[in-house]
Design a protein around this motif. Structure first.
Motif, mmCIF file in Angstrom:
data_model
loop_
_atom_site.group_PDB
_atom_site.id
_atom_site.type_symbol
_atom_site.label_atom_id
_atom_site.label_comp_id
_atom_site.label_asym_id
_atom_site.label_seq_id
_atom_site.Cartn_x
_atom_site.Cartn_y
_atom_site.Cartn_z
ATOM 1 N N ILE A 113 1.893 1.523 -6.361
ATOM 2 C CA ILE A 113 2.272 2.451 -7.442
ATOM 3 C C ILE A 113 0.972 3.095 -7.908
ATOM 4 O O ILE A 113 0.012 2.387 -8.206
ATOM 5 N N ASP A 114 0.962 4.416 -8.006
ATOM 6 C CA ASP A 114 -0.298 5.076 -8.331
ATOM 7 C C ASP A 114 -0.090 6.197 -9.343
ATOM 8 O O ASP A 114 1.019 6.705 -9.527
ATOM 9 N N ASP A 115 -1.186 6.581 -9.983
ATOM 10 C CA ASP A 115 -1.173 7.684 -10.942
ATOM 11 C C ASP A 115 -2.467 8.459 -10.712
ATOM 12 O O ASP A 115 -3.484 8.178 -11.331
ATOM 13 N N GLY A 116 -2.425 9.401 -9.760
ATOM 14 C CA GLY A 116 -3.629 10.172 -9.437
ATOM 15 C C GLY A 116 -4.117 9.960 -8.008
ATOM 16 O O GLY A 116 -5.117 10.523 -7.600
ATOM 17 N N ALA A 117 -3.432 9.078 -7.267
ATOM 18 C CA ALA A 117 -3.659 8.844 -5.825
ATOM 19 C C ALA A 117 -4.972 8.133 -5.473
ATOM 20 O O ALA A 117 -5.289 8.007 -4.296
ATOM 21 N N GLU A 118 -5.711 7.638 -6.474
ATOM 22 C CA GLU A 118 -6.966 6.935 -6.162
ATOM 23 C C GLU A 118 -6.700 5.705 -5.278
ATOM 24 O O GLU A 118 -7.437 5.435 -4.338
ATOM 25 N N LEU A 119 -5.635 4.969 -5.621
ATOM 26 C CA LEU A 119 -5.340 3.731 -4.892
ATOM 27 C C LEU A 119 -4.827 4.035 -3.479
ATOM 28 O O LEU A 119 -5.211 3.364 -2.512
ATOM 29 N N HIS A 120 -3.979 5.069 -3.362
ATOM 30 C CA HIS A 120 -3.504 5.454 -2.023
ATOM 31 C C HIS A 120 -4.696 5.853 -1.144
ATOM 32 O O HIS A 120 -4.767 5.485 0.024
ATOM 33 N N VAL A 121 -5.618 6.644 -1.719
ATOM 34 C CA VAL A 121 -6.782 7.106 -0.954
ATOM 35 C C VAL A 121 -7.633 5.893 -0.550
ATOM 36 O O VAL A 121 -8.031 5.766 0.616
ATOM 37 N N ALA A 122 -7.859 4.976 -1.488
ATOM 38 C CA ALA A 122 -8.676 3.779 -1.182
ATOM 39 C C ALA A 122 -7.975 2.938 -0.105
ATOM 40 O O ALA A 122 -8.619 2.457 0.838
ATOM 41 N N TYR A 123 -6.651 2.792 -0.229
ATOM 42 C CA TYR A 123 -5.903 1.981 0.759
ATOM 43 C C TYR A 123 -6.001 2.604 2.148
ATOM 44 O O TYR A 123 -6.145 1.900 3.148
ATOM 45 N N SER A 124 -5.950 3.945 2.193
ATOM 46 C CA SER A 124 -5.964 4.620 3.502
ATOM 47 C C SER A 124 -7.273 4.348 4.252
ATOM 48 O O SER A 124 -7.326 4.467 5.468
ATOM 49 N N SER A 125 -8.329 3.979 3.516
ATOM 50 C CA SER A 125 -9.614 3.692 4.182
ATOM 51 C C SER A 125 -9.723 2.239 4.638
ATOM 52 O O SER A 125 -10.704 1.877 5.289
ATOM 53 N N THR A 126 -8.773 1.387 4.250
ATOM 54 C CA THR A 126 -8.909 -0.036 4.599
ATOM 55 C C THR A 126 -8.472 -0.314 6.044
ATOM 56 O O THR A 126 -8.813 -1.347 6.605
ATOM 57 N N GLY A 127 -7.656 0.582 6.600
ATOM 58 C CA GLY A 127 -7.153 0.355 7.956
ATOM 59 C C GLY A 127 -5.963 -0.606 7.976
ATOM 60 O O GLY A 127 -5.367 -0.855 9.025
ATOM 61 N N SER A 128 -5.573 -1.129 6.824
ATOM 62 C CA SER A 128 -4.453 -2.079 6.746
ATOM 63 C C SER A 128 -3.124 -1.361 7.042
ATOM 64 O O SER A 128 -2.984 -0.162 6.783
ATOM 65 N N LYS A 129 -2.159 -2.123 7.558
ATOM 66 C CA LYS A 129 -0.839 -1.522 7.832
ATOM 67 C C LYS A 129 0.241 -2.219 7.022
ATOM 68 O O LYS A 129 1.422 -2.171 7.341
ATOM 69 N N SER A 130 -0.189 -2.938 5.953
ATOM 70 C CA SER A 130 0.770 -3.746 5.196
ATOM 71 C C SER A 130 1.769 -2.892 4.405
ATOM 72 O O SER A 130 2.914 -3.298 4.197
ATOM 73 N N CYS A 131 1.364 -1.711 3.956
ATOM 74 C CA CYS A 131 2.152 -0.968 2.967
ATOM 75 C C CYS A 131 3.379 -0.303 3.597
ATOM 76 O O CYS A 131 3.262 0.428 4.585
ATOM 77 N N ILE A 132 4.541 -0.555 2.985
ATOM 78 C CA ILE A 132 5.766 0.065 3.507
ATOM 79 C C ILE A 132 6.172 1.293 2.688
ATOM 80 O O ILE A 132 7.073 2.028 3.070
ATOM 81 N N GLY A 133 5.510 1.502 1.558
ATOM 82 C CA GLY A 133 5.846 2.685 0.771
ATOM 83 C C GLY A 133 5.177 2.669 -0.582
ATOM 84 O O GLY A 133 4.614 1.659 -0.996
#
Ligand SMILES: NC(=O)c1ccc[n+]([C@@H]2O[C@H](COP(=O)([O-])OP(=O)(O)OC[C@H]3O[C@@H](n4cnc5c(N)ncnc54)[C@H](O)[C@@H]3O)[C@@H](O)[C@H]2O)c1
Length: 419
Positions: free
Chosen positions: A131-151
């Protein structure tokens, strides 16, 4: 339970947070109905897809956010919560949420570094949902290479804009609901929520009279139109600046004066940026402003005012009150609100609970849909119309008023437009 707030062990702080939480929740009846609706869906479905889901959330740690987070905890999710702005966390809410088992990694008045570090650490927790407000967390997650997130979801205009860029670059690997684009979100939260709470922040930071002042509102979108409306309501003369001709025309026909920022800079007493853009108020504008001008931002990021440029121009800086800094520029004073950070959250408490219930009902219902695996694919998605309509009808019910519905004759007429 982890928190960087030193007051955490203070039971009085937990109690203060609990009382605040109860106050917000009792003023969010539509959210309570959305939660009840969800529980009956889960019963019908025979399984609770949110149970055991790991959720990483970057939100303003406010009493209203606590209502959403507590509902998710009640549904069996495991939550890590970080701030969506270094200045917006309420210590009593951190304490309260920690006491109910949420891992809160935030404190009021974080440095930029602490704020980023907390976001990066939440991104590395291999969340199922974000859950994000401003996409900082989505952007940070996208750099981790993890595939855990389903949405995931994002709450605000600037976040959705950034997510679209992330998707274009092929870095958004899961579906994200643009909660901001639900009608029951931006029409009410951005306009009426920000309109009122920006005035609240301005008043708390300055304690000045608004009536008779010239308020310059940069940007006449959802946020700016609400801020302009409420500034006028308090007796200000409002000037709007825009780059979009349609929105400028709309401001004009709504009775506001429309000017360029260059011209408005000479006329304004108070300046509020509401654009989502960068460097909207900059060096040449500061130089044109009258002594005593107050400058603040209601957009998401602290980029709208060139704060560094202002400090470079200034020869003396003084903290006048909490959230109000005086910068002396060529012998005149310019006052900066909350370091150029979002004033309604840094100086006040953000939107009222009655508004946040719409936004967070959308969040809750979207998260359930993602957890249930009803959304495949990737990229930025619109909130389904059935969720938007459900939030609207539950809200009408919560406000105890009813509306008409089409008769069968009218429905038929609408389908054929013949007598
Ligand atoms: N403070 C809050 O609580 C809060 C709440 C919701 C949204 N926001 C944020 O507020 C910002 C605006 O959101 P919105 O929903 O109103 O977006 P919007 O797209 O509806 O409106 C933005 C407006 O700013 C105008 N604009 C862009 N650059 C400009 C410039 N240089 N000068 C003048 N006008 C300019 C655009 O033409 C547009 O009309 C975003 O950053 C959003 O994330 C803040």
């Amino acid at each position: 339970m982890v928190s960087r707030d030193s007051n955490l062990k203070d039971t009085e702080l937990v109690e203060k947070g609990r009382v605040s939480f109860d106050w917000a929740r009792s003023n969010m009846p539509a959210f309570a109905l959305a939660e009840r609706h969800l529980r009956s869906e889960i019963k019908k479905f025979g399984r609770n897809p949110l149970r055991g889901k790991k959720i990483a959330a970057s939100l303003h740690v406010s009493k209203e956010t606590s209502v959403l987070i507590a509902a998710l905890v009640g549904l069996g999710a495991e939550i890590t919560l970080v701030a969506a702005n270094p200045l917006s966390s309420q210590p009593e809410m951190i304490a309260y949420l920690s006491s109910i088992g949420v891992e809160v990694n935030a404190k009021r008045g974080e440095t930029e570094q602490e704020y980023k570090k907390a976001i990066n650490s939440a991104a590395r927790k291999e969340p199922d949902l974000i859950i994000d407000d401003g996409a900082e967390l989505h952007v940070a997650y996208s750099s981790t290479g993890s595939k855990s997130c389903i949405g995931g979801t994002d709450e605000t205009t600037s976040g959705t804009d950034r997510l679209r860029v992330l998707a274009e670059r092929g870095r958004l690997r899961y579906p994200v609901f643009a909660v901001n684009e639900a009608q029951t979100k931006h029409i009410f939260d951005n306009r009426y929520g920000t309109g009122q709470s920006t005035m609240d922040g301005l008043l708390r930071a300055t304690s000045l009279l608004i009536a008779g002042k010239v308020v310059v509102v940069a940007g006449y979108g959802w946020v700016g139109s609400g801020v302009a409306l409420r500034a006028r309501g308090l007796g200000a003369r409002v000037i709007v600046t825009e780059v979009n001709p349609v929105r400028a025309l709309e401001a004009h026909l709504n009775g506001f004066e429309v000017q360029t920022m260059n011209k408005a800079a000479e006329l304004g007493d108070i300046f509020l940026t509401c654009t989502g853009q960068t460097d909207v108020i900059r060096r040449e504008h500061f130089l044109r402003m009258r002594g005593g001008a107050i400058v603040g931002n209601a957009g998401h990021f602290n980029r709208e005012i060139d704060v560094k440029g202002l400090f470079r121009l200034g020869d003396k800086v003084e903290q006048v009150r909490e959230g109000l800094t005086r910068v002396s520029v060529n012998g005149k004073s310019i006052f900066l609100l909350t370091q150029g950070r979002v004033v309604n959250l840094a100086s006040a408490e953000g939107h009222p609970p009655e508004v946040m219930q719409f936004s967070f009902s959308n969040q809750l219902l979207c998260l359930y849909r993602l957890a249930a695996g009803k959304e495949r694919g990737k990229g930025v998605l619109q909130v389904p119309k059935e969720i938007d309509d459900l939030v609207a009808s539950l809200s009408l019910k919560a406000f105890h008023f009813r509306i008409d519905s089409l008769s069968s004759r009218q429905t038929k007429y609408a389908q054929t437009f013949t007598r």
